[in-house]
Design a protein around this motif. Sequence first.
Motif, short mmCIF file in Angstrom:
data_model
loop_
_atom_site.label_atom_id
_atom_site.label_comp_id
_atom_site.label_asym_id
_atom_site.label_seq_id
_atom_site.Cartn_x
_atom_site.Cartn_y
_atom_site.Cartn_z
N LEU A 31 18.78 113.45 8.13
CA LEU A 31 18.32 112.12 8.49
C LEU A 31 16.80 111.99 8.35
O LEU A 31 16.28 110.93 8.04
N ARG A 32 16.11 113.09 8.56
CA ARG A 32 14.65 113.05 8.44
C ARG A 32 14.19 113.05 6.98
O ARG A 32 13.13 112.53 6.66
N PRO A 35 14.45 109.21 4.42
CA PRO A 35 13.37 108.24 4.14
C PRO A 35 12.41 108.70 3.03
O PRO A 35 11.83 107.88 2.33
N TRP A 36 12.26 110.02 2.86
CA TRP A 36 11.41 110.50 1.75
C TRP A 36 12.04 110.13 0.42
O TRP A 36 11.35 109.71 -0.50
N ALA A 39 11.60 106.45 -0.20
CA ALA A 39 10.23 106.09 -0.63
C ALA A 39 10.04 106.41 -2.11
O ALA A 39 9.48 105.61 -2.86
N TYR A 40 10.58 107.56 -2.53
CA TYR A 40 10.42 107.97 -3.93
C TYR A 40 11.23 107.09 -4.89
O TYR A 40 10.71 106.61 -5.89
N GLN A 43 9.83 103.67 -5.42
CA GLN A 43 8.70 103.71 -6.34
C GLN A 43 9.19 103.78 -7.79
O GLN A 43 8.67 103.08 -8.66
N ARG A 46 10.48 100.37 -8.90
CA ARG A 46 9.37 99.46 -9.22
C ARG A 46 8.70 99.80 -10.55
O ARG A 46 8.14 98.93 -11.21
N GLU A 60 9.57 116.42 -6.98
CA GLU A 60 8.64 115.45 -6.37
C GLU A 60 8.48 115.68 -4.86
O GLU A 60 7.41 115.55 -4.31
N ILE A 61 9.61 115.98 -4.20
CA ILE A 61 9.61 116.00 -2.72
C ILE A 61 9.45 117.42 -2.18
O ILE A 61 9.26 117.60 -0.98
N CYS A 62 9.59 118.43 -3.06
CA CYS A 62 9.52 119.83 -2.61
C CYS A 62 10.64 120.18 -1.64
O CYS A 62 10.40 120.78 -0.57
N VAL A 63 11.86 119.77 -1.96
CA VAL A 63 13.06 120.17 -1.23
C VAL A 63 14.03 120.67 -2.31
O VAL A 63 14.03 120.11 -3.42
N ASP A 64 14.82 121.71 -2.03
CA ASP A 64 15.76 122.24 -3.03
C ASP A 64 16.71 121.17 -3.57
O ASP A 64 17.21 120.36 -2.79
#
Lengths: 227, 227
Positions: A31-32, A35-36, A39-40, A43, A46, A60-64
């Motif tokens: 859940l945390r 939102p990342w 946001a990505y 973008q 857009r 981009e987010i540095c998560v596996d």
Amino acid sequence: MTTSTKQSYERNDMKSESNNQSKTLLPEPTLRRLPWYLAYVSQLRRSGVETVSSTQIAKEICVDASQIAKDLSFVAIRGKTRIGYDVAELEKQLSDFLGFKQTHKAFMIGAGSLGGALIQDRGLMQYGLNIVAGFDIDEKVVGKTINGVPIFHIDEIKRQQALYGAKIAVLAVPVECAQQVTDRVIEAGLKAIWNFTPYRIKPNKEIVVQNTSIYAHLALMYNRMRE
Amino acid sequence: MTTSTKQSYERNDMKSESNNQSKTLLPEPTLRRLPWYLAYVSQLRRSGVETVSSTQIAKEICVDASQIAKDLSFVAIRGKTRIGYDVAELEKQLSDFLGFKQTHKAFMIGAGSLGGALIQDRGLMQYGLNIVAGFDIDEKVVGKTINGVPIFHIDEIKRQQALYGAKIAVLAVPVECAQQVTDRVIEAGLKAIWNFTPYRIKPNKEIVVQNTSIYAHLALMYNRMRE
């Protein structure tokens, strides 16, 4: 107060704390992270990008990438092999899932410096939080409006709750009255408190408490800067 | 980017994230609890209470008494047997330790809705954050002042940093330019970024990053309310 409430209290206030976590289906770390991703992908949309892979998001987010695929499967979103996720669809699903598309009526409790500032932040409205009224005891603000939002005396809260039907109280009062005000807010029938004070409020009923002590974050930052 | 940076990225943004955690002496959970103790003892001091035991604090904050004693020992504060802690001393030590007594010069990057609101929050000053200037690209705010704080064009940041010597950048810009602005802030010589955007900025240098995405906290609260 249940054991699960007790445990949730012993966790840190940068995390979510809730008094009814027993029915939680979605892991909180997921859940945390959602939102990342939102946001990505907003973008990307857009910028005219139509599809995105979990590998790209991962970079981009540095998560596996595997974690991202797992997180998104909770939201019932699946990517297509070799194509990835549809950006517009992913943005819509995430935004819906996170509750940002709905409007949640809220009361601002404490219309001083921070409370007044939050009333003026249009970003909250974009994320579904509609502050419909504010409450204070200071006669300099009671009876006035801030950004078009009427400020009432705190004694009015029960009556105004019946009129507005607000469910969320955003708490931005001085530390010394945080607990007392919490009791009044709950008694007035509100169901969730977004606590901006550094005080650990103790609700006397099962309601949702979300602690966001921005000043505690400052202390963390100062400490890291000293090192 | 070091391994430790990478790890810190994979943690959640409700926690502190820093790019130089290798030298951390104080456990982060301790650092997160200290502001709660400070809020409580400040309240006690204002009420005229002179001493407090860890058992009393434990009851109030819902953290184990043994944990509290351990946390406070990091700050080199020890209670006296059967008397407890001196309230005024404890307040002073905690406030000093957390960096709230020093003044830290900061730039507000983005003087829109949230940025403008944060400039007006006097609470930040009480916790040692002195916003000395703001930066934006919108000609409606550039050249004006908000609450006495001058707003410059972002192109001015390097020159103003040399003049003001600010070390902290408070980031409240639209998501789509968060990364680009981060690069400029670092290039201008700032050493820490307090990131209020939901975007996962990636600093190209070893600087301190503290993420405080209040909108992500909203999503957590909405989710808990639905359950």
